[in-house]
Every structure is written in structure tokens, then in C-alpha cells.
Design an enzyme around this catalytic site. Sequence first.
Site, PDB file in Angstrom:
ATOM      1  N   ARG A  22      43.087  41.396  39.116  1.00  0.00           N
ATOM      2  CA  ARG A  22      42.231  41.589  37.940  1.00  0.00           C
ATOM      3  C   ARG A  22      41.128  40.532  37.897  1.00  0.00           C
ATOM      4  O   ARG A  22      39.962  40.825  38.127  1.00  0.00           O
ATOM      5  CB  ARG A  22      43.089  41.540  36.664  1.00  0.00           C
ATOM      6  CG  ARG A  22      42.384  42.097  35.411  1.00  0.00           C
ATOM      7  CD  ARG A  22      41.489  41.111  34.703  1.00  0.00           C
ATOM      8  NE  ARG A  22      42.158  39.893  34.257  1.00  0.00           N
ATOM      9  CZ  ARG A  22      41.518  38.833  33.792  1.00  0.00           C
ATOM     10  NH1 ARG A  22      40.182  38.810  33.731  1.00  0.00           N
ATOM     11  NH2 ARG A  22      42.176  37.744  33.413  1.00  0.00           N
ATOM     12  N   ASP A  23      41.486  39.295  37.703  1.00  0.00           N
ATOM     13  CA  ASP A  23      40.500  38.229  37.579  1.00  0.00           C
ATOM     14  C   ASP A  23      39.758  38.004  38.896  1.00  0.00           C
ATOM     15  O   ASP A  23      38.584  37.641  38.904  1.00  0.00           O
ATOM     16  CB  ASP A  23      41.196  36.943  37.132  1.00  0.00           C
ATOM     17  CG  ASP A  23      40.233  35.860  36.710  1.00  0.00           C
ATOM     18  OD1 ASP A  23      39.099  36.185  36.332  1.00  0.00           O
ATOM     19  OD2 ASP A  23      40.607  34.681  36.759  1.00  0.00           O
ATOM     20  N   HIS A  61      45.594  27.767  33.832  1.00  0.00           N
ATOM     21  CA  HIS A  61      44.723  28.605  34.668  1.00  0.00           C
ATOM     22  C   HIS A  61      43.546  27.742  35.107  1.00  0.00           C
ATOM     23  O   HIS A  61      42.595  27.542  34.354  1.00  0.00           O
ATOM     24  CB  HIS A  61      44.250  29.807  33.840  1.00  0.00           C
ATOM     25  CG  HIS A  61      43.431  30.795  34.593  1.00  0.00           C
ATOM     26  ND1 HIS A  61      43.792  32.117  34.707  1.00  0.00           N
ATOM     27  CD2 HIS A  61      42.247  30.681  35.264  1.00  0.00           C
ATOM     28  CE1 HIS A  61      42.874  32.775  35.407  1.00  0.00           C
ATOM     29  NE2 HIS A  61      41.926  31.915  35.750  1.00  0.00           N
ATOM     30  N   HIS A  73      40.442  26.588  37.792  1.00  0.00           N
ATOM     31  CA  HIS A  73      39.501  26.935  38.851  1.00  0.00           C
ATOM     32  C   HIS A  73      39.259  25.690  39.706  1.00  0.00           C
ATOM     33  O   HIS A  73      39.394  24.567  39.228  1.00  0.00           O
ATOM     34  CB  HIS A  73      38.199  27.455  38.249  1.00  0.00           C
ATOM     35  CG  HIS A  73      38.307  28.841  37.711  1.00  0.00           C
ATOM     36  ND1 HIS A  73      37.317  29.790  37.842  1.00  0.00           N
ATOM     37  CD2 HIS A  73      39.308  29.469  37.031  1.00  0.00           C
ATOM     38  CE1 HIS A  73      37.689  30.925  37.278  1.00  0.00           C
ATOM     39  NE2 HIS A  73      38.898  30.744  36.769  1.00  0.00           N
ATOM     40  N   CYS A  93      34.090  33.873  37.353  1.00  0.00           N
ATOM     41  CA  CYS A  93      33.896  34.440  36.014  1.00  0.00           C
ATOM     42  C   CYS A  93      32.501  35.030  35.956  1.00  0.00           C
ATOM     43  O   CYS A  93      31.512  34.299  36.130  1.00  0.00           O
ATOM     44  CB  CYS A  93      34.071  33.377  34.927  1.00  0.00           C
ATOM     45  SG  CYS A  93      33.783  34.030  33.257  1.00  0.00           S
ATOM     46  N   ASN A 135      39.360  30.897  41.659  1.00  0.00           N
ATOM     47  CA  ASN A 135      40.629  30.464  41.075  1.00  0.00           C
ATOM     48  C   ASN A 135      41.423  29.634  42.071  1.00  0.00           C
ATOM     49  O   ASN A 135      41.166  29.653  43.283  1.00  0.00           O
ATOM     50  CB  ASN A 135      41.463  31.702  40.718  1.00  0.00           C
ATOM     51  CG  ASN A 135      40.920  32.456  39.537  1.00  0.00           C
ATOM     52  OD1 ASN A 135      40.894  31.949  38.426  1.00  0.00           O
ATOM     53  ND2 ASN A 135      40.486  33.691  39.763  1.00  0.00           N
TER      54      ASN A 135
END
Length: 314
Positions: free
Chosen positions: A28-29, A221, A223, A254, A263
Site C-alpha cells: 500500500r504505502d 513508522h 523513513h 509520500c 520506508n
Amino acid sequence: MTTARTLPMTVPAPDLPARVRIHEVGARDGLQNEKAVVPTEVKAEFIHRLAAAGLTTIEATSFVHPKWVPQLADAEDLFPRLGDLEGVALPVLVPNERGLDRAIALGARRIAVFGSATEAFAARNLNRTVAESLAMFEPVVARAKADKVHVRGYLSMCFGDPWEGPVPVHQVVRVAKALMDLGCDELSLGDTIGVATPGHVQDLLCELNEEGVHTDTIGVHFHDTYGQALANTLAAFQHGVTTVDASAGGLGGCPYAKSATGNLATEDLVWMLHGLGIETGVDLDALTATSVWLAEQLGRPSPSRTVRALSHKE
């Protein structure tokens, strides 16, 4: 790649959790940041391969309007293809009640809402103020909880914002607590542009605890923009956090924050955890092979250091 792994050596460190749950966000991300739309069948195969490698929480897709995230416009087609994955949690991102309706109609039992700790990012990502975004999430969370659906609350820009600069810890805590007060089961703290450092991480976690947000409800989460993702993750583990978001192959960024790079790579995380003797349930060789396969589909090498190191071994 080797079939009988002897490295890394297992050397436990004190005061770390025995087991960590990896919340895999690559499907997803990670994929939402791709310039070219990835075919639905490739996404489905990717998720199946991740599950076969031992990942038990795999964020599958997003029920955001296709206009905003065209890379995930196939959510209705993709999600039913994952029905055979027994024992695998498949959270989906929902922005509003319409997104919730679409997700629930397909049988989703875990959802996530995505908020911001800063006004600048809330305006760019949600076209709302922070308060307005929380008001939008309130009926989503209430309806999901009434239907016994697990709710995760993402909070972005927890450590720095490209428009506002440093974000005061008390500001993050205020929004995080408001998000949890809506009824979220879990909170994911996002270092959206990758500027956090370990002391900052531990300070935020301590202040959240002081305001009643318990460590066992928190995930992190990070990065890797400045190469700090693993260091920050270890700092969170030292505080007692046992849930960490990561993306296979280091995919993602993002689309609304141009300074956000990839990520934390799941393989890099697993290498560290296995060296520390922390259980993950993940087969690192199978995971690496999955990221190599996906990199071939995307037409470029994986940015994960562990993927690159292991995929060049005979």
C-alpha cells in the site's frame, strides 16, 4: 542466496522484546508512490509472496478516491483476490465514511485512518485542518468499532514537517491522544520525512505514556531519508514498542511530501532483528527473493541494502 543461513550471528542485547510484529506496508504505502500503475495481478502476487515469507500483517490497499491515489484505484478488484490468505491480517486505508463503506462491503476487518500532527500537511494531504480531519474520522472509527473492526490510527509528521520545520513534542502528543480518544486500537507514529533521531523518538514515547497512551498500543513508522530508520527503530524497541512498520525492498515515500524518501526496508529490519535474537516469524531468504522479483516487475533494483547484499550471493 544461501538456503541454510548462518549469518547474522545471534547476539541478544538486554531489555529488548522477545518478539516483534512487522506491519508490512509495501503493497500500500510502497506501491502508492510508484509513477506507473502496477497491474492488479502483480499486486496480488506480491501480497501472496509476502505472506508465504511469514509476514502476518500486510497492509493491502487503500479505499481513497482514485483521483487522489490512482495507483490504488483497483482496491475493489484486488481485495477479493486475497481471500485465500488464512491467518494473515489485511488492513486497508480508509479516508472517510465512503471509503469505510467500500472496505466493509468487501469484508475488510481491519482499517486505518491517516491523520497529521501538523496543519500544513493536513491541508495538503486531507484538504482540512487537523481538527476537521479528526471530526471526519470520528464517525468512521465509531462505525468500525460498532462492527468490531480493528482500527489503526496513522499520525504523520510526528518528528518534523517540510513546511513547518520542527514539530513540538507536545503538539504531536495532543493530536495523538485525540486520535486515540476517538477509539483507535492502535497508533502508528510516522516520521514522514525521515528526520527523527533516537533521543527524539524516546522523548515522544515517554510523553505519550505520561498522557495515557500505552506503549503496547503504539507502532512506529520510520523513513530512511537520513539513514536513521534502524537506529530510531532500535530506540523504540528499547522503550518497549513491539510493532514496527516496514516496506519490503524499501519501497515508498509520500506523494504529498516530496522530501520523503523510502520506508525502512523490511529486509534490513529483519536482518537486525534476527541478529538480536528477536523473533519475527519471517523467512529472510524468501522475503529477499520476493523483493528481487518485485524489483524486476518495476524495472529497477531494490534500494534495500540487505536485498542487494543477499541477492548477489551465490
